[in-house]
Motif scaffolding. Structure first.
Motif, short mmCIF file in Angstrom:
data_model
loop_
_atom_site.label_atom_id
_atom_site.label_comp_id
_atom_site.label_asym_id
_atom_site.label_seq_id
_atom_site.Cartn_x
_atom_site.Cartn_y
_atom_site.Cartn_z
N ALA B 17 0.83 -1.21 0.00
CA ALA B 17 0.00 0.00 0.00
C ALA B 17 0.86 1.26 0.00
O ALA B 17 0.35 2.37 -0.09
CB ALA B 17 -0.94 0.01 1.20
N THR B 18 2.16 1.07 0.12
CA THR B 18 3.09 2.19 -0.03
C THR B 18 4.44 1.60 -0.38
O THR B 18 4.70 0.42 -0.13
CB THR B 18 3.17 3.04 1.26
N GLN B 22 9.80 6.30 2.05
CA GLN B 22 8.89 7.44 2.26
C GLN B 22 9.70 8.65 2.72
O GLN B 22 10.57 8.53 3.57
CB GLN B 22 7.85 7.09 3.33
N PRO B 27 5.85 10.95 -0.68
CA PRO B 27 4.95 10.43 0.36
C PRO B 27 4.69 8.93 0.23
O PRO B 27 4.41 8.28 1.22
CB PRO B 27 3.65 11.21 0.11
N GLY B 78 2.22 7.32 10.09
CA GLY B 78 2.88 7.20 8.79
C GLY B 78 2.11 7.84 7.66
O GLY B 78 2.69 8.17 6.63
N LEU B 108 -2.99 8.44 15.21
CA LEU B 108 -2.38 7.53 16.19
C LEU B 108 -0.88 7.73 16.17
O LEU B 108 -0.23 7.61 15.12
CB LEU B 108 -2.71 6.08 15.83
N THR B 130 -5.04 2.23 22.20
CA THR B 130 -5.25 0.99 21.46
C THR B 130 -6.23 1.26 20.32
O THR B 130 -7.00 2.23 20.35
CB THR B 130 -5.86 -0.10 22.37
N PRO B 131 -6.25 0.37 19.30
CA PRO B 131 -7.24 0.53 18.24
C PRO B 131 -8.67 0.63 18.77
O PRO B 131 -9.44 1.50 18.34
CB PRO B 131 -7.02 -0.73 17.39
N GLY B 150 -8.35 5.72 7.77
CA GLY B 150 -7.78 6.32 6.56
C GLY B 150 -6.47 5.70 6.10
O GLY B 150 -5.95 6.08 5.06
N GLY B 152 -2.28 4.48 7.14
CA GLY B 152 -1.81 3.56 6.13
C GLY B 152 -2.01 2.09 6.45
O GLY B 152 -2.74 1.73 7.36
N PRO B 153 -1.31 1.25 5.69
CA PRO B 153 -1.49 -0.19 5.79
C PRO B 153 -1.26 -0.76 7.19
O PRO B 153 -1.99 -1.67 7.61
CB PRO B 153 -0.45 -0.75 4.82
#
Ligand SMILES: NC(=O)c1ccc[n+]([C@@H]2O[C@H](COP(=O)([O-])OP(=O)(O)OC[C@H]3O[C@@H](n4cnc5c(N)ncnc54)[C@H](OP(=O)(O)O)[C@@H]3O)[C@@H](O)[C@H]2O)c1
Ligand SMILES: NC(=O)c1ccc[n+]([C@@H]2O[C@H](COP(=O)([O-])OP(=O)(O)OC[C@H]3O[C@@H](n4cnc5c(N)ncnc54)[C@H](OP(=O)(O)O)[C@@H]3O)[C@@H](O)[C@H]2O)c1
Lengths: 214, 214
Positions: B17-18, B22, B27, B78, B108, B130-131, B150, B152-153
């Protein structure tokens, strides 16, 4: 010139073409039969087993391209048998006395043995050679017809990396195996040398065709 | 109850996904813009930039689902900035004074800082949690509307692993990045808890929707 082709290579969404823990009782390790359910259901696969029936939709349209025009197959030692088959002088593959290849079939292995003639036109030849040498030898045996690279993932990856494959059909199955042998490792920028076309079918499979750019 | 949703998450065929490397000038590292070309071409994306035009085909049909019903976003450190942004007290994200979120937006990070109110309804809140705690807090801020994860991975993967995501849309782009951050690592058997539907579009993208089974 004849082509080098890959057909019906099944991978999970996370890119594994086989699971972890390959063994005599588990040819695909923890993946079980899940990578090939789409194929087993097709009319093509039924016919290979001398059965009638099977689906005739888009999945079958991809599956049936496996055999026509093929004059030889190359496979890896990991496809030919479970880990350690090289220690069993009687091992003659998973597929019984009349294997579904019906052509000269080259097994890449670092421990080659004498050729074995099977029923139905299949002869197993054991080869310790580079991918390019293997293709040259299979091409000669195919006498003008195409050569199929039958897998597993390690062999397909090696032949892709050497630019030896003209056409590849991959069936991406919507499961996540998490572990096993990945097809895509080390193939950065493959899209620069292949036209890639994805097609999803109603069974949830995404068929990806790779056609070498010329 | 409101839902937790992922939209327009773009990955390569090999699951990245990236890209690698970076930086402020890159980005997405060596991936460049290649993961998002399909999105940039859509009417949805044009409208976000106050431009007219853009494609209205199936890709746009997926893209436009990004905003409606969303009341808060959660993203990873990230995504918010290049490596080291935490050392820059003036860093306020990639998106300028009027970011495209227009809702409370939770970043986060293990190095939180005071909230920043931006133009257009976006407020950045920095959260070391935590999530599950992050979802609870974002849900409250969303006041009954849905929460978007949103990226990243790394963050999406963590939230999937905790079973916190109700719906996910992934756009698989037919390129091989070879290196970067993978989405799928450690998500074995995700198909047991999600209905997965792939749809390929004429641009070569395969859109995969994941809908939580109940
Ligand atoms: N998903 C599918 O559609 C599909 C298709 C086919 C197979 N499979 C599965 O894939 C698995 C096998 O794949 P794999 O990646 O583990 O192994 P593989 O690709 O079948 O074989 C790799 C092995 O072949 C030998 N080899 C390869 N290149 C060689 C060379 N140039 N010279 C000499 N020997 C060479 C080496 O074995 P040694 O060093 O031991 O000789 C190497 O470890 C099995 O589980 C099989 O059931 C899946
Ligand atoms: N392909 C796409 O559609 C897409 C979408 C969004 C972003 N991206 C790209 O993806 C990349 C970023 O992804 P990434 O996987 O590298 O990072 P990421 O998921 O954005 O962020 C991961 C980082 O967030 C912080 N974090 C995560 N969970 C946390 C928690 N529970 N508590 C505290 N901090 C937490 C940690 O950073 P610290 O320890 O440093 O605080 C962690 O290393 C960027 O290149 C971005 O441009 C791509």
């Amino acid at each position: 010139m004849s082509e080098v082709r890959v057909h019906n290579l099944s991978i999970s969404l996370d890119g594994f073409a086989t699971g972890e823990g390959q063994a005599l009782e588990a040819p695909f390790g923890h993946a079980g039969e899940r990578l090939h359910e789409w194929l087993v259901g097709t009319r093509f696969f039924h016919a290979e087993d001398n059965l009638s029936g099977g689906t005739q939709g888009a999945d079958n349209g991809f599956a049936v391209q496996h055999n026509p025009g093929i004059g030889a197959e190359i496979m890896g030692a990991g496809k030919f048998g479970p880990p350690g088959w090289q220690d069993d002088p009687d091992w003659k593959g998973w597929w019984g006395p009349n294997p579904p290849f019906h052509t000269p079939t080259f097994i890449l292995t670092h421990r080659p043995r004498p050729s074995i003639e099977m029923e139905g036109g299949t002869t197993y030849h054991f080869l310790d050679a580079t991918p390019a040498e293997a293709v040259a030898q299979a091409r000669e045996a195919a006498a003008g017809a195409d050569v199929r690279i039958g897998g597993g993932p390690t062999v397909v990856r090696d032949f892709l990396a050497e630019g030896l494959i003209d056409y590849m059909h991959v069936a991406q199955v919507p499961i996540l195996l998490g572990r096993g042998v990945r097809l895509w490792d080390g193939l950065e920028s493959l899209e620069q040398t292949y036209t890639i076309e994805p097609v999803s079918t109603p069974t949830g499979i995404t068929h990806l065709t790779f056609t070498a750019k010329r």
